[in-house]
Design a protein around this motif. Sequence first.
Motif, PDB file in Angstrom:
ATOM      1  N   VAL A  96       0.852  -1.191   0.000  1.00  0.00           N
ATOM      2  CA  VAL A  96       0.000   0.000   0.000  1.00  0.00           C
ATOM      3  C   VAL A  96       0.890   1.245   0.000  1.00  0.00           C
ATOM      4  O   VAL A  96       1.952   1.266   0.633  1.00  0.00           O
ATOM      5  N   ALA A  97       0.460   2.262  -0.737  1.00  0.00           N
ATOM      6  CA  ALA A  97       1.170   3.535  -0.782  1.00  0.00           C
ATOM      7  C   ALA A  97       0.140   4.651  -0.911  1.00  0.00           C
ATOM      8  O   ALA A  97      -0.886   4.495  -1.583  1.00  0.00           O
ATOM      9  N   ALA A  98       0.403   5.784  -0.265  1.00  0.00           N
ATOM     10  CA  ALA A  98      -0.526   6.918  -0.310  1.00  0.00           C
ATOM     11  C   ALA A  98       0.256   8.217  -0.280  1.00  0.00           C
ATOM     12  O   ALA A  98       1.257   8.344   0.428  1.00  0.00           O
ATOM     13  N   THR A  99      -0.217   9.186  -1.078  1.00  0.00           N
ATOM     14  CA  THR A  99       0.333  10.538  -1.067  1.00  0.00           C
ATOM     15  C   THR A  99      -0.749  11.498  -0.601  1.00  0.00           C
ATOM     16  O   THR A  99      -1.813  11.590  -1.218  1.00  0.00           O
ATOM     17  N   LEU A 100      -0.478  12.196   0.504  1.00  0.00           N
ATOM     18  CA  LEU A 100      -1.402  13.180   1.051  1.00  0.00           C
ATOM     19  C   LEU A 100      -0.916  14.571   0.678  1.00  0.00           C
ATOM     20  O   LEU A 100       0.287  14.853   0.727  1.00  0.00           O
ATOM     21  N   ASN A 101      -1.853  15.442   0.308  1.00  0.00           N
ATOM     22  CA  ASN A 101      -1.500  16.798  -0.108  1.00  0.00           C
ATOM     23  C   ASN A 101      -2.104  17.828   0.831  1.00  0.00           C
ATOM     24  O   ASN A 101      -3.301  17.792   1.120  1.00  0.00           O
ATOM     25  N   PHE A 102      -1.256  18.735   1.302  1.00  0.00           N
ATOM     26  CA  PHE A 102      -1.686  19.841   2.137  1.00  0.00           C
ATOM     27  C   PHE A 102      -1.071  21.121   1.579  1.00  0.00           C
ATOM     28  O   PHE A 102       0.000  21.557   2.010  1.00  0.00           O
ATOM     29  N   GLY A 103      -1.727  21.654   0.550  1.00  0.00           N
ATOM     30  CA  GLY A 103      -1.214  22.843  -0.101  1.00  0.00           C
ATOM     31  C   GLY A 103       0.098  22.563  -0.802  1.00  0.00           C
ATOM     32  O   GLY A 103       0.171  21.706  -1.696  1.00  0.00           O
ATOM     33  N   PRO A 104       1.192  23.239  -0.414  1.00  0.00           N
ATOM     34  CA  PRO A 104       2.477  23.025  -1.090  1.00  0.00           C
ATOM     35  C   PRO A 104       3.226  21.782  -0.614  1.00  0.00           C
ATOM     36  O   PRO A 104       4.321  21.511  -1.097  1.00  0.00           O
ATOM     37  N   VAL A 105       2.652  21.037   0.320  1.00  0.00           N
ATOM     38  CA  VAL A 105       3.350  19.894   0.923  1.00  0.00           C
ATOM     39  C   VAL A 105       2.682  18.585   0.502  1.00  0.00           C
ATOM     40  O   VAL A 105       1.464  18.439   0.603  1.00  0.00           O
ATOM     41  N   ASP A 106       3.492  17.651   0.016  1.00  0.00           N
ATOM     42  CA  ASP A 106       3.062  16.284  -0.253  1.00  0.00           C
ATOM     43  C   ASP A 106       3.774  15.353   0.715  1.00  0.00           C
ATOM     44  O   ASP A 106       5.000  15.441   0.891  1.00  0.00           O
ATOM     45  N   ILE A 107       3.018  14.445   1.333  1.00  0.00           N
ATOM     46  CA  ILE A 107       3.592  13.445   2.234  1.00  0.00           C
ATOM     47  C   ILE A 107       3.212  12.068   1.698  1.00  0.00           C
ATOM     48  O   ILE A 107       2.024  11.767   1.534  1.00  0.00           O
ATOM     49  N   THR A 108       4.212  11.252   1.420  1.00  0.00           N
ATOM     50  CA  THR A 108       3.993   9.916   0.871  1.00  0.00           C
ATOM     51  C   THR A 108       4.505   8.871   1.845  1.00  0.00           C
ATOM     52  O   THR A 108       5.633   8.975   2.345  1.00  0.00           O
TER      53      THR A 108
END
Length: 595
Positions: free
Chosen positions: A249-261
């Motif tokens: 499993v893999a996920a990329t979360l986006n919070f404006g200018p920040v991506d966390i994978t």
Amino acid sequence: MLCCLPVVLYAQSVEDILADIYESLAEEGITTDWEDLSQDLYELHQHKMNINTVSVEDLQRLRFLSPMQIDDILYYVDKHPMADICELQLISSLRDYEIRNLSYFLVAEKSDEKDTFYPKDIFRYANHELTLRTDVRNAENFTGDPVYANWRYRFNYRNKVQAGFTVLRAPNQPWKELNYGGYIQVRDLIPHVKTLVLGNFEGQFGQGLVLGQTVHRGKSAYFLTTSNGTEGVKKYSSVSPSYDYLHGVAATLNFGPVDITTLYSLRKEKTLWHHVAGLNTTYRGHCFQVGLTVLEDIYHTDSTYTSFGVNGRFVKGKWDVFGEVAASYDAGTNRQTSASRWGVATLLGLRVTPIQDLSFLVQYRYFSPTYHNRYAYAFAESTKVNDENGLFIGTEIRLVPKWIFSLYADGFRFADVKYGIHHPSTGWDVFAQAEYETTSQMNMLWKFRAKRKGEKNTYSLRYQYTWEDAGWHLRTQVDGSLVKGDSTALTWGVSVYQDICYTFNQVPITLQLRLQGFDIRNWDNRVYVYENDVLYASTNRAVYGRGGLCYLNMRYKIKDWLSVYLKVSEVVYHPQWESQQRNRTDVHLLFRFSL
């Protein structure tokens, strides 16, 4: 009103675009899964992206765009949303043939079109595809069962919800022990969830020193695209047992200018379980981005590695600075000293465009002999990121109308032995290519390469002529190779082929015939030649020996929902080569059902 120019390219279809990419990388032994790359580009062609809503990662998937061109496209669309894809002509960094390439994968729609999502629409408007492929490979010489089988199903809802399942059987593999795998990918449907993948997947961050599976870089005429950078995680649609894909499993979360994978993979290899866990954080500013990647790779107690790296990119006007610095730590029990447990890797680059149609690229790389990372794939002379020190300088010149000149020089050094090299060594690689493009039906290409590696000097030449008109597509290619070792005599090789392709007007049938002759009596003189194949397949044949090759491809679209692909190939060797190479016949058959 803006009208499209009658642009014509040596790449006249998705097949030709793939051929250009494959041929440029095959000689470098790049470990790309070509089948997965083919499916990605065909999928983008069948489900075109809206240019008014594409992201950096979307455009990086096209492989043939440079970072500067990607930035120019996104900047233009942000200021002037496109009503027609032909408006790409207003972007100065794009040439006619690149616009033609982009037209296969992009469409211009209002940004609010198709954005409203209703769960019930997923199955109502989704596309379904089933492909059934069976090959009989080298049946006259194969000991055992020569049948290869590949069956796959794919589901696609507007590139937002995708799912697939693949079953693969290699020749001689027991039918009860088939390779199989699948995936589910969701993009831009859940708030703050940019990408979610379950099943088979792969990833790419920075310059690939920590994780670099999706963008496989190599020295070629496409060197300006080598630093495209972070692509994130994505589905892996093949099940090649020789490729290091991830499963979990893999996920990329986006919070404006920040991506966390975040990602986690668990695969059983032989009798042992292989665990991989990773984390990436990327921040994108107005003219820069910076990212941190950490990867833990646990195979067994004697093979446990931790890798981490920082990557960044700064773009200001004509200047583009990029790079990544990484380190690895071997926590296994097989290392005797603490110094041998640590390794470092560095890749730094500068791309500058002082005037339009003139670009330069400088890259420096250093990979210590103790840097170990199974999932690192970066720009290098070797196929692995390990024990290499090198400097690359390249330029692309488009100042003369209808001509493109690509030149590079690369120097490298190995501190330890390498495959085929039994002592520390230095080497160099020089490349020059000239392409002549017209707005008519004719294109030509000349390529020269000289290389010193180990104790051998290699010189290769290629001439290619392409002509297309009224359903006909003809291509002639001549390859020559010279090799001189320090203690061996000069050897040579030559290959010539002619492609004849015709698409009928009255019936939906396309036929392609290739006739090829070669005289290459030393393996070091081998020539890599791309062959068209059935859908989603490709053959990068290393031509060696003395003989001839012939193959016939057929594509028949019986109905809108049913197509048949067939390839029959025959390789015949001169009688004096029968003890080294045997004649072989291959038959590939694929049925495609699409709804």
